[in-house]
Design a protein around this motif. Sequence first.
Motif, short mmCIF file in Angstrom:
data_model
loop_
_atom_site.label_atom_id
_atom_site.label_comp_id
_atom_site.label_asym_id
_atom_site.label_seq_id
_atom_site.Cartn_x
_atom_site.Cartn_y
_atom_site.Cartn_z
N ASP A 233 0.88 -1.16 0.00
CA ASP A 233 0.00 0.00 0.00
C ASP A 233 0.92 1.22 0.00
OD1 ASP A 233 -1.62 2.15 0.63
OD2 ASP A 233 -2.71 1.12 2.21
N SER A 234 0.90 1.97 -1.08
CA SER A 234 1.87 3.06 -1.25
C SER A 234 1.74 4.13 -0.17
CB SER A 234 1.74 3.68 -2.64
OG SER A 234 0.44 4.18 -2.85
N LEU A 235 0.53 4.45 0.25
CA LEU A 235 0.37 5.47 1.30
C LEU A 235 0.86 4.97 2.66
CD1 LEU A 235 -3.04 7.18 0.44
CD2 LEU A 235 -0.71 8.02 0.06
N THR B 235 2.85 7.65 -6.50
CA THR B 235 2.12 8.25 -5.38
C THR B 235 2.67 9.62 -5.05
OG1 THR B 235 1.56 6.09 -4.46
CG2 THR B 235 1.51 7.95 -2.94
N THR C 287 1.36 11.88 -8.01
CA THR C 287 -0.09 12.08 -8.15
C THR C 287 -0.82 12.22 -6.83
OG1 THR C 287 -0.59 9.71 -8.12
CG2 THR C 287 -0.08 10.71 -10.26
N GLY C 288 -0.25 11.71 -5.74
CA GLY C 288 -0.94 11.73 -4.46
C GLY C 288 -1.95 10.61 -4.30
N GLN C 289 -2.08 9.75 -5.30
CA GLN C 289 -3.03 8.65 -5.25
C GLN C 289 -2.43 7.45 -4.52
OE1 GLN C 289 -4.14 7.76 -9.26
NE2 GLN C 289 -5.65 9.39 -9.35
N GLN C 290 -3.33 6.65 -3.98
CA GLN C 290 -2.92 5.43 -3.29
C GLN C 290 -2.91 4.27 -4.27
OE1 GLN C 290 -5.68 4.26 -0.24
NE2 GLN C 290 -4.18 2.98 0.78
N PHE C 291 -1.84 3.44 -4.22
CA PHE C 291 -1.72 2.29 -5.10
C PHE C 291 -1.49 1.04 -4.28
CE2 PHE C 291 -0.37 5.87 -7.73
CZ PHE C 291 -1.15 5.68 -8.87
N HIS C 292 -2.05 -0.05 -4.77
CA HIS C 292 -1.85 -1.38 -4.18
C HIS C 292 -1.21 -2.26 -5.24
CE1 HIS C 292 -4.33 -0.50 -0.65
NE2 HIS C 292 -5.08 0.20 -1.50
#
Length: 167
Positions: A56-58, A124, A127-132
């Motif tokens: 989980d990138s965040l 991340t 873009t600030g988005q969360q990636f799995h």
Amino acid sequence: MIAHRGPGNSGPITWVGRVPVYATTVIVALNAAGMVAVALMLASGAADPVAMFGFDSLAVLRGFEIYRCLTYAFVNAPDPWFILELVMFFIFGRDVEAFLGRRGFIRLYAGFVLLGPSLLLVATLVTGQQFHLGHSYANFATFLAFAALYPGAQLLFSVTAKVFAWA
């Protein structure tokens, strides 16, 4: 030098009875052990181990849970398709290991395991988005390495490896 075959680098790591144990065998065993551990944790009512150890990138960036960059590859929910994936990884991974040698294969697999999280962490940050990232990423990348090494290998219904890789 691409292929690192040589004495002590191309044979099995050890033997279990009359069965040779290669680096591919060890990776398959780690994946199978991870699946059994996840099944036992889920059966005991513990927190979801895939959520705790999956990439989980965040969680990596905000919670500094760096271990997730490695553990995601070995945390697998119980799934019959996963067993088939392990069998395919063993078949294709063994051929890649035979071509590259043990050290070369371990470096390649470690690179595959770390490449996905590295790219997604950069994504991340941008873009600030969360990636799995799922566990099968590195195993599929190993199949792509097999297809690159042996593009004309006929797999299923006489379809070549390069066709499966493109599909």
